[in-house]
Write a protein that holds these residues in place. Structure first.
Motif, PDB file in Angstrom:
ATOM      1  N   TYR A 222      12.468  32.454  16.734  1.00 15.89           N
ATOM      2  CA  TYR A 222      11.954  33.664  17.370  1.00 15.89           C
ATOM      3  C   TYR A 222      12.427  34.931  16.669  1.00 15.89           C
ATOM      4  CZ  TYR A 222      10.267  30.804  21.166  1.00 15.89           C
ATOM      5  OH  TYR A 222       9.600  29.867  21.904  1.00 15.89           O
TER       6      TYR A 222
ATOM      7  N   ALA B 185       7.690  33.141  14.928  1.00 18.49           N
ATOM      8  CA  ALA B 185       7.297  32.532  16.190  1.00 18.49           C
ATOM      9  C   ALA B 185       5.935  31.861  16.019  1.00 18.49           C
ATOM     10  CB  ALA B 185       7.242  33.564  17.294  1.00 18.49           C
TER      11      ALA B 185
ATOM     12  N   THR C 209       3.612  28.031  17.304  1.00 13.96           N
ATOM     13  CA  THR C 209       3.482  27.108  18.433  1.00 13.96           C
ATOM     14  C   THR C 209       4.684  26.175  18.509  1.00 13.96           C
ATOM     15  OG1 THR C 209       2.229  25.603  17.030  1.00 13.96           O
ATOM     16  CG2 THR C 209       0.979  27.152  18.388  1.00 13.96           C
TER      17      THR C 209
ATOM     18  N   ALA D  49       8.026  27.015  21.072  1.00 13.70           N
ATOM     19  CA  ALA D  49       8.318  26.454  22.399  1.00 13.70           C
ATOM     20  C   ALA D  49       9.119  25.167  22.262  1.00 13.70           C
ATOM     21  CB  ALA D  49       7.021  26.206  23.156  1.00 13.70           C
TER      22      ALA D  49
ATOM     23  N   LEU E  49      12.671  26.074  21.447  1.00 13.19           N
ATOM     24  CA  LEU E  49      13.374  26.554  22.632  1.00 13.19           C
ATOM     25  C   LEU E  49      13.801  25.389  23.513  1.00 13.19           C
ATOM     26  CD1 LEU E  49      14.258  29.087  24.162  1.00 13.19           C
ATOM     27  CD2 LEU E  49      12.073  29.003  25.363  1.00 13.19           C
ATOM     28  N   ILE E  50      12.929  24.423  23.698  1.00 12.03           N
ATOM     29  CA  ILE E  50      13.263  23.254  24.522  1.00 12.03           C
ATOM     30  C   ILE E  50      14.390  22.449  23.881  1.00 12.03           C
ATOM     31  CG2 ILE E  50      12.386  21.039  25.349  1.00 12.03           C
ATOM     32  CD1 ILE E  50       9.682  22.475  25.763  1.00 12.03           C
TER      33      ILE E  50
ATOM     34  N   SER F 238      11.689  22.620  14.314  1.00  2.00           N
ATOM     35  CA  SER F 238      12.354  23.916  14.368  1.00  2.00           C
ATOM     36  C   SER F 238      12.834  24.395  13.006  1.00  2.00           C
ATOM     37  CB  SER F 238      13.531  23.822  15.328  1.00  2.00           C
ATOM     38  OG  SER F 238      14.234  25.022  15.352  1.00  2.00           O
TER      39      SER F 238
END
Length: 175
Positions: free
Chosen positions: A47, A60, A62, A65, A68-69, A106
């Motif tokens: 991010y 950032a 798709t 997310a 982040l998880i 990531s």
């Protein structure tokens, strides 16, 4: 120490340090810390907006997310290693698997920083075992009795170096 000598009061910092050392020794502390720290670069870097001169690069996507998880799960697994020692093997294996998934999802495991921290933390968690309390040595005095050679009950009737109580004394076998 005389009767007038009073014990020194333990200050709060020493008491906290002693309590923390005791708490840390009863859990996979370093495994939890490394796993916890692995979650932050994996959450933060995708991010992050980088600037090169006048050019702004925003990463950032798709996959953000998913990053982040994965980061949140690694933080939770690190806390689990600290506060639920019984599930340390599950948490370690899950941290290793999430580290491997973060390579793809990531940004190469948040530029290998989060990947390596999670991998090492998970391995430390899987390999950690709770220590057994050290038993106080028995207050028996050493015996002045010499070590006697006794007949072994083996079919060959060999002589072995044992003490009268039958304990092995580390001596060599005699013929």
């Amino acid at each position: 120490m005389s009767a007038d000598t009073r014990p020194q009061p333990i200050d709060n910092f020493r008491r906290f340090r002693h309590t923390f050392r005791h708490w840390r020794g009863q859990r996979p502390f370093w495994a939890g810390l490394l796993t916890l720290l692995a979650g932050f670069p994996i959450m933060y870097i995708p991010y992050q907006t980088m600037t090169l001169g006048d050019l702004s690069i925003r990463m950032a996507t798709t996959a953000g997310a998913g990053s982040l998880i994965i980061g949140v799960l690694l933080v939770v697994l690190g806390l689990t290693m600290w506060f639920q020692q019984q599930s340390r093997i599950f948490a370690g294996v899950a941290a290793i698997l999430l580290a491997l998934v973060s390579l793809v999802v990531s940004n190469i495991g948040a530029f290998l920083i989060g990947f390596l921290l999670a991998l090492i933390g998970g391995a430390l968690s899987v390999s950690w075992m709770p220590g057994k309390p050290i038993a106080a040595p028995a207050a028996t005095e050493p015996s002045d009795e010499p070590v006697r050679l006794t007949k072994d009950t083996s079919p060959r009737g060999e002589v072995s170096g044992t003490t009268p109580g039958g304990e092995f004394d580390g001596g060599h076998r005699g013929d």
